[in-house]
Design a protein around this motif. Structure first.
Motif, short mmCIF file in Angstrom:
data_model
loop_
_atom_site.label_atom_id
_atom_site.label_comp_id
_atom_site.label_asym_id
_atom_site.label_seq_id
_atom_site.Cartn_x
_atom_site.Cartn_y
_atom_site.Cartn_z
N ARG A 22 47.94 46.22 -14.46
CA ARG A 22 49.04 47.07 -14.92
C ARG A 22 48.83 48.50 -14.47
O ARG A 22 49.78 49.18 -14.04
CB ARG A 22 49.14 47.01 -16.45
CG ARG A 22 50.31 47.81 -17.02
CD ARG A 22 50.27 47.81 -18.54
NE ARG A 22 50.41 46.46 -19.07
CZ ARG A 22 51.58 45.89 -19.32
NH1 ARG A 22 52.70 46.55 -19.07
NH2 ARG A 22 51.63 44.67 -19.81
N TYR A 23 47.58 49.00 -14.55
CA TYR A 23 47.29 50.36 -14.11
C TYR A 23 47.60 50.52 -12.61
O TYR A 23 48.11 51.56 -12.18
CB TYR A 23 45.83 50.71 -14.36
CG TYR A 23 45.40 50.65 -15.81
CD1 TYR A 23 46.33 50.75 -16.84
CD2 TYR A 23 44.05 50.49 -16.16
CE1 TYR A 23 45.94 50.69 -18.16
CE2 TYR A 23 43.66 50.45 -17.48
CZ TYR A 23 44.60 50.53 -18.48
OH TYR A 23 44.21 50.48 -19.79
N LEU A 24 47.27 49.48 -11.83
CA LEU A 24 47.52 49.54 -10.39
C LEU A 24 49.03 49.59 -10.11
O LEU A 24 49.48 50.39 -9.27
CB LEU A 24 46.89 48.34 -9.70
CG LEU A 24 47.12 48.21 -8.19
CD1 LEU A 24 46.55 49.42 -7.46
CD2 LEU A 24 46.50 46.92 -7.66
N VAL A 25 49.80 48.77 -10.81
CA VAL A 25 51.25 48.77 -10.62
C VAL A 25 51.83 50.12 -11.02
O VAL A 25 52.69 50.68 -10.33
CB VAL A 25 51.89 47.63 -11.43
CG1 VAL A 25 53.42 47.75 -11.41
CG2 VAL A 25 51.47 46.28 -10.88
N ASN A 26 51.36 50.68 -12.13
CA ASN A 26 51.83 51.99 -12.57
C ASN A 26 51.54 53.06 -11.51
O ASN A 26 52.40 53.91 -11.22
CB ASN A 26 51.17 52.39 -13.89
CG ASN A 26 51.63 51.53 -15.05
OD1 ASN A 26 52.66 50.87 -14.98
ND2 ASN A 26 50.87 51.54 -16.13
N THR A 27 50.35 53.02 -10.96
CA THR A 27 49.97 54.00 -9.94
C THR A 27 50.84 53.86 -8.71
O THR A 27 51.29 54.87 -8.14
CB THR A 27 48.48 53.83 -9.56
OG1 THR A 27 47.68 53.92 -10.74
CG2 THR A 27 48.05 54.92 -8.59
N ILE A 28 51.09 52.64 -8.28
CA ILE A 28 51.94 52.42 -7.10
C ILE A 28 53.35 52.91 -7.36
O ILE A 28 53.99 53.54 -6.49
CB ILE A 28 51.94 50.93 -6.71
CG1 ILE A 28 50.55 50.51 -6.22
CG2 ILE A 28 52.99 50.65 -5.64
CD1 ILE A 28 50.42 49.02 -5.94
N MET A 29 53.88 52.68 -8.56
CA MET A 29 55.22 53.16 -8.89
C MET A 29 55.28 54.67 -8.88
O MET A 29 56.25 55.28 -8.39
CB MET A 29 55.64 52.61 -10.26
CG MET A 29 55.86 51.11 -10.30
SD MET A 29 57.18 50.58 -9.17
CE MET A 29 58.58 51.47 -9.85
N VAL A 30 54.26 55.32 -9.43
CA VAL A 30 54.22 56.79 -9.42
C VAL A 30 54.17 57.31 -8.00
O VAL A 30 54.83 58.30 -7.65
CB VAL A 30 53.01 57.29 -10.24
CG1 VAL A 30 52.81 58.80 -10.05
CG2 VAL A 30 53.19 56.98 -11.71
N VAL A 31 53.39 56.66 -7.14
CA VAL A 31 53.30 57.06 -5.74
C VAL A 31 54.65 56.92 -5.05
O VAL A 31 55.09 57.82 -4.32
CB VAL A 31 52.22 56.23 -5.01
CG1 VAL A 31 52.31 56.44 -3.50
CG2 VAL A 31 50.83 56.61 -5.50
N GLY B 241 35.59 49.87 -10.22
CA GLY B 241 36.75 50.69 -10.53
C GLY B 241 36.90 51.86 -9.57
O GLY B 241 38.00 52.18 -9.11
N SER B 242 35.77 52.50 -9.24
CA SER B 242 35.81 53.62 -8.30
C SER B 242 36.22 53.16 -6.90
O SER B 242 36.95 53.86 -6.20
CB SER B 242 34.44 54.30 -8.25
OG SER B 242 34.06 54.80 -9.52
N THR B 243 35.73 51.99 -6.50
CA THR B 243 36.11 51.44 -5.20
C THR B 243 37.61 51.18 -5.13
O THR B 243 38.27 51.46 -4.12
CB THR B 243 35.35 50.13 -4.93
OG1 THR B 243 33.94 50.40 -4.93
CG2 THR B 243 35.74 49.53 -3.59
N LEU B 244 38.16 50.67 -6.21
CA LEU B 244 39.59 50.41 -6.27
C LEU B 244 40.39 51.70 -6.14
O LEU B 244 41.50 51.72 -5.61
CB LEU B 244 39.93 49.72 -7.60
CG LEU B 244 41.30 49.06 -7.71
CD1 LEU B 244 41.46 47.93 -6.71
CD2 LEU B 244 41.50 48.53 -9.14
N MET B 245 39.80 52.81 -6.58
CA MET B 245 40.47 54.10 -6.47
C MET B 245 40.34 54.71 -5.08
O MET B 245 41.30 55.28 -4.55
CB MET B 245 39.86 55.08 -7.49
CG MET B 245 40.39 54.94 -8.89
SD MET B 245 42.11 55.49 -9.05
CE MET B 245 41.97 57.18 -8.47
N VAL B 246 39.17 54.59 -4.47
CA VAL B 246 38.86 55.35 -3.26
C VAL B 246 39.29 54.63 -1.99
O VAL B 246 39.81 55.26 -1.06
CB VAL B 246 37.35 55.67 -3.21
CG1 VAL B 246 36.98 56.34 -1.89
CG2 VAL B 246 36.97 56.56 -4.38
N VAL B 247 39.06 53.33 -1.90
CA VAL B 247 39.29 52.60 -0.64
C VAL B 247 40.73 52.72 -0.14
O VAL B 247 40.94 52.96 1.06
CB VAL B 247 38.88 51.12 -0.80
CG1 VAL B 247 39.36 50.30 0.39
CG2 VAL B 247 37.37 51.01 -0.92
#
Length: 274
Positions: free
Chosen positions: A70-79, A245-251
């Protein structure tokens, strides 16, 4: 002798740059390798760089137990919402670069002045405005303050000043309207600076932490950066899970930068021309 000396200098510079690159990349490699280490290896002493028994259980746990999907989908929507602002900044930059109107200099000065105001100063007024518009606890409310930036308008204005005015005048003589000129001529010519602004907007929206934490009272609206910060509070210390979690953010940021790096250099170079 000079040829040998130059080769030796080139080799020395190449080795120095390679060592520097490895030192710079080492924290990222440690993070990626740590994300696939079992917990027993991540807390082992002495630590090892490469995992002995790689596993993706930590990524599975992030998406299965901790709602990172859900956090990933939210981030993609914000982007995606924030990327819509690239067109708005392009329009503003084109207006400042190629149109003559009363107060243009003062308005552009005010746009530049916004770059001198820290974001933290405007957070409370922005929150009150969005709260009055009933946009708190919404993804639009998270993305809206970053939709347009003074720096983005400045970049587009600098780049579009280099577009020959004769080209625009010729299109007008041929009967093209202003909208058609913008979409069919200006934007295609502005691909390098558009790529630059897309990268800057993507990085800003993807890494946004403080504003989503303030505006979103519902945990279901949190972004990845907020989710990563919650790992320390939700569970006991687990270095591998935190590295995942950090890898998911940075990569994703590294991937986007590598894909567009040629356009980034070209865009910044051309935006400084007069």
């Amino acid at each position: 002798m000079r040829t040998v000396s130059r080769r030796g200098l080139t080799l020395t510079i190449g080795v120095a740059l390679s060592v520097g690159a490895l030192l710079t990349a080492f924290p990222f490699l440690w993070m990626i390798f740590g994300s696939v280490k079992p917990l027993s290896e991540s807390v082992a002493d002495p630590p090892r760089i490469l995992p002995q028994a790689p596993t993706f259980e930590h990524f599975a746990r992030l998406f299965g137990e901790m709602d990172f999907g859900r956090y990933l989908v939210n981030t993609i929507m914000v982007v995606l919402i924030s990327l819509a602002g690239v067109v708005l900044m392009a329009m503003a930059g084109y207006g400042f670069a190629k149109f003559r109107f009363r107060g243009r200099g003062l308005m552009f000065f005010l746009v530049l002045a916004t770059m001198m105001i820290p974001v933290q100063v405007t957070m409370i007024p922005t929150y009150l405005i969005l709260n009055g518009m009933k946009l708190t606890d919404t993804l639009i409310g998270i993305a809206l303050p970053g939709l347009v930036s003074g720096f983005g308008v400045f970049l587009f204005r600098q780049f579009m000043s280099t577009v020959p005015t004769e080209t625009i005048e010729a299109a007008r003589i041929d009967g093209a309207g202003e909208a058609r000129i913008f979409w069919r001529i200006i934007l295609p010519l502005s691909r390098p600076i558009i790529a630059v602004q897309i990268i800057l907007t993507f990085i800003t929206a993807w890494n946004s932490f403080l504003w989503p934490l303030i505006i979103a009272g519902d945990e279901r609206l949190y972004t990845l950066s907020v989710g990563v910060s919650l790992l320390n509070r939700q569970i006991a210390t687990n270095p591998s899970l935190q590295m995942a979690g950090s890898t998911l953010m940075v990569v994703p940021i590294l991937v986007v930068f590598v894909v567009f790096q040629r356009h980034i250099v070209q865009g910044f170079t051309l935006s400084g021309l007069k």
